[in-house]
Enzyme design. Structure first.
Site, PDB file in Angstrom:
ATOM      1  N   GLU A  52       0.742  -1.262  -0.145  1.00 12.05           N
ATOM      2  CA  GLU A  52      -0.002   0.132   0.080  1.00 12.05           C
ATOM      3  C   GLU A  52       0.919   1.179   0.153  1.00 12.05           C
ATOM      4  O   GLU A  52       1.853   1.311   0.578  1.00 12.05           O
ATOM      5  CB  GLU A  52      -0.874  -0.159   1.124  1.00 12.05           C
ATOM      6  CG  GLU A  52      -2.233   0.280   0.961  1.00 12.05           C
ATOM      7  CD  GLU A  52      -2.968  -0.522  -0.033  1.00 12.05           C
ATOM      8  OE1 GLU A  52      -3.000  -0.171  -1.172  1.00 12.05           O
ATOM      9  OE2 GLU A  52      -3.548  -1.662   0.448  1.00 12.05           O
ATOM     10  N   HIS A  53       0.385   2.026  -1.028  1.00 11.94           N
ATOM     11  CA  HIS A  53       1.246   3.489  -1.187  1.00 11.94           C
ATOM     12  C   HIS A  53       2.724   3.044  -1.506  1.00 11.94           C
ATOM     13  O   HIS A  53       3.748   4.035  -1.353  1.00 11.94           O
ATOM     14  CB  HIS A  53       1.307   4.271   0.016  1.00 11.94           C
ATOM     15  CG  HIS A  53      -0.191   4.924   0.610  1.00 11.94           C
ATOM     16  ND1 HIS A  53      -0.716   6.131   0.027  1.00 11.94           N
ATOM     17  CD2 HIS A  53      -0.989   4.319   1.445  1.00 11.94           C
ATOM     18  CE1 HIS A  53      -1.937   6.174   0.346  1.00 11.94           C
ATOM     19  NE2 HIS A  53      -2.255   5.237   1.170  1.00 11.94           N
ATOM     20  N   SER A 143     -11.707   1.016  -5.550  1.00  9.23           N
ATOM     21  CA  SER A 143     -11.414   1.397  -6.848  1.00  9.23           C
ATOM     22  C   SER A 143     -12.505   1.591  -7.841  1.00  9.23           C
ATOM     23  O   SER A 143     -12.557   1.431  -9.014  1.00  9.23           O
ATOM     24  CB  SER A 143     -10.432   0.403  -7.474  1.00  9.23           C
ATOM     25  OG  SER A 143      -9.129   0.678  -7.130  1.00  9.23           O
ATOM     26  N   SER A 144     -13.701   2.223  -7.398  1.00  8.08           N
ATOM     27  CA  SER A 144     -14.611   2.441  -8.211  1.00  8.08           C
ATOM     28  C   SER A 144     -14.204   3.574  -9.355  1.00  8.08           C
ATOM     29  O   SER A 144     -14.798   3.652 -10.445  1.00  8.08           O
ATOM     30  CB  SER A 144     -16.108   2.977  -7.624  1.00  8.08           C
ATOM     31  OG  SER A 144     -15.868   4.113  -6.802  1.00  8.08           O
ATOM     32  N   ASP A 189      -4.534   0.640  -9.255  1.00  4.88           N
ATOM     33  CA  ASP A 189      -5.865   0.306  -9.528  1.00  4.88           C
ATOM     34  C   ASP A 189      -6.350  -0.308 -10.726  1.00  4.88           C
ATOM     35  O   ASP A 189      -7.007  -1.016 -11.176  1.00  4.88           O
ATOM     36  CB  ASP A 189      -6.787   1.543  -9.037  1.00  4.88           C
ATOM     37  CG  ASP A 189      -6.597   1.933  -7.630  1.00  4.88           C
ATOM     38  OD1 ASP A 189      -5.807   1.089  -6.977  1.00  4.88           O
ATOM     39  OD2 ASP A 189      -6.861   3.171  -7.183  1.00  4.88           O
TER      40      ASP A 189
HETATM   41  C1  GLA Z   1      -5.453   4.424  -4.256  1.00  4.54           C
HETATM   42  C2  GLA Z   1      -4.470   4.866  -5.264  1.00  4.54           C
HETATM   43  C3  GLA Z   1      -3.409   3.586  -5.989  1.00  4.54           C
HETATM   44  C4  GLA Z   1      -2.566   3.514  -4.584  1.00  4.54           C
HETATM   45  C5  GLA Z   1      -3.294   3.157  -3.178  1.00  4.54           C
HETATM   46  C6  GLA Z   1      -2.538   3.082  -2.102  1.00  4.54           C
HETATM   47  O1  GLA Z   1      -6.043   3.567  -4.399  1.00  4.54           O
HETATM   48  O2  GLA Z   1      -5.364   5.033  -6.642  1.00  4.54           O
HETATM   49  O3  GLA Z   1      -2.441   4.297  -6.770  1.00  4.54           O
HETATM   50  O4  GLA Z   1      -1.524   4.455  -4.382  1.00  4.54           O
HETATM   51  O5  GLA Z   1      -4.252   4.154  -3.240  1.00  4.54           O
HETATM   52  O6  GLA Z   1      -1.720   1.880  -2.251  1.00  4.54           O
END
Ligand code: GLA
Length: 403
Positions: A52-53, A143-144, A189
């Protein structure tokens, strides 16, 4: 940002091409006179298992495309106008497909942004009349936005695969999001929404763009999303702020360690050597990213070895790092992870996606799913005053034409 949404417990109109085509004939009868002209396209949401991130720090991610997503039934037109109706509310918005102009501050911006990005890349952009349905719960961090952008790219390409290679499309979606929407996010995403495979997670190296499917463990395991029901507070500004803090950390580290161009290049030893000379916040952000990259690689190894105990430990460590070092958790997400951790048969739990609210992802022995659901539905409202939603997700295929 307003998003089209649906309750996770309602029917899957988004994935039912016949029903969606029937809605199109109702809302745009003038366009849908010839049933043979109707196309139905679909793009899924995702959960991220770990990493994540890390994407915008050129590191590693391990997302899974899920079965839920966004479907559009459409008839392509030659008038250059994209006119789209939400199946759920009947709200209709339109824009000039290849030159959408200013944002409308509505869900349609994600559609229009793709018209802008496709046109900027010199790709053909067609108008259409369409109807859209989603079965991704709102504000869940599944991720909508990416699903909407990817399915829109297909709709604006006449209902066919856009005329660019899949990784090129991943970057076009990022261009749309960064340049039109104003969120400086990475590529995870939309990569998941485009490259998804049934039964597989996707290991992506966000620097080299190498990727490979990772087989998810057998039938007796389930992936369960727990939706905190809390709004994702200050998401855009806090997200962009985290990115800027990572860039500042890179600038400071590279002054001491030439050759570092992204947090991907920083090793734990390097960070130890420079930590006294960095701002405390830069150290914490960098520490999370450096460790999280390693956790992704360790998790892949553990998945492949069937070592679930290690996978679980990595999930919990990732969550703690996002909470304590990256500051993107919330009391609600922490409560969901606590409840899961105290439930026998739960292997691991962590927040998934950007954080600030949204969902946790839980890796669970299938026979423990009812117990997890029961514990969350009982304990979470008592701890937070909010109503959670608990639903299984399944690793599924990426964007595609349904009809
Ligand atoms: C959101 C962003 C991704 C990613 C995540 C964290 O979903 O769209 O690109 O950075 O946060 O992992």
């Amino acid at each position: 940002m307003p998003e089209p949404h649906a309750d996770p417990n309602t029917g899957a109109l988004a994935r039912d091409p016949d029903a969606l085509a029937a809605r199109l004939r109702e809302v745009h009868p003038e366009a849908a006179t010839n049933p043979g002209d109707v196309r139905v396209v679909f793009a899924p949401g995702r959960v991220n298992l770990i990493g994540e991130h890390t994407d915008y720090n050129e590191g590693f991610v391990l997302p899974v495309a899920i079965e839920r997503g966004i479907g559009i039934a459409l008839v392509p037109t030659d008038d250059g106008v994209a006119r789209l109706t939400l199946a759920e509310t009947g709200e209709t918005r339109e824009f000039t497909a290849a030159a959408p102009g200013a944002r409308q501050n509505a869900w349609v911006d994600y559609v229009a942004g793709m018209g802008w990005a496709l046109a900027e890349a010199g790709l053909p952009v067609r108008g259409f009349r369409g109807v859209l349905a989603s079965d991704l719960p709102q504000g869940a961090g599944l991720s909508s936005s990416a699903a909407l952008e990817v399915v829109s790219a297909w709709a604006l390409s006449g209902g066919d695969r856009p005329g660019i290679d899949p990784m090129g499309l991943v970057h076009l979606v990022k261009r749309s999001e960064n340049g039109y929407i104003g969120l400086n996010n990475g590529i995870m995403d939309q990569f998941a929404s485009i490259f998804g495979e049934p039964g597989r997670a996707l290991l992506l190296d966000c620097r080299s763009l190498d990727h490979r499917p990772i087989r998810l463990v057998g039938q007796d395991l389930a992936l369960v999303a727990c939706h905190s029901g809390s709004p994702r507070r200050l998401e855009t500004s806090a997200y962009n702020e985290r990115r800027a803090q990572c860039d500042a950390a890179v600038a400071a580290i590279s002054a001491l360690e030439p050759g570092v161009t992204a947090l991907r290049d920083v090793t734990p030893a390097m960070l130890d050597a420079v930590r006294d000379r960095l701002e405390p916040v830069a150290v914490r952000r960098a520490q999370h990213v450096v460790d999280e990259d390693q956790r992704v690689l360790d998790a892949v190894e553990a998945f492949e070895a069937g070592d679930l105990a290690t996978v679980g430990r990595l999930f919990y460590t990732s969550h703690a790092s996002l909470r304590d070092l990256y500051d993107v958790s919330s009391p609600e997400l922490d409560a969901l992870v606590d409840i899961a951790q105290a439930t026998p048969g739960v292997i691991g739990a962590r927040l998934t996606g950007a954080g600030f609210g949204g969902c946790t992802i839980n890796l669970v022995h299938r026979d423990a799913v009812p117990m997890l659901r029961e514990n969350v539905l009982r304990d979470y409202p008592a701890r937070t005053g909010l109503t959670p939603r608990v639903f299984e997700v399944e690793a599924s295929a990426g964007a595609r034409r349904l009809a």
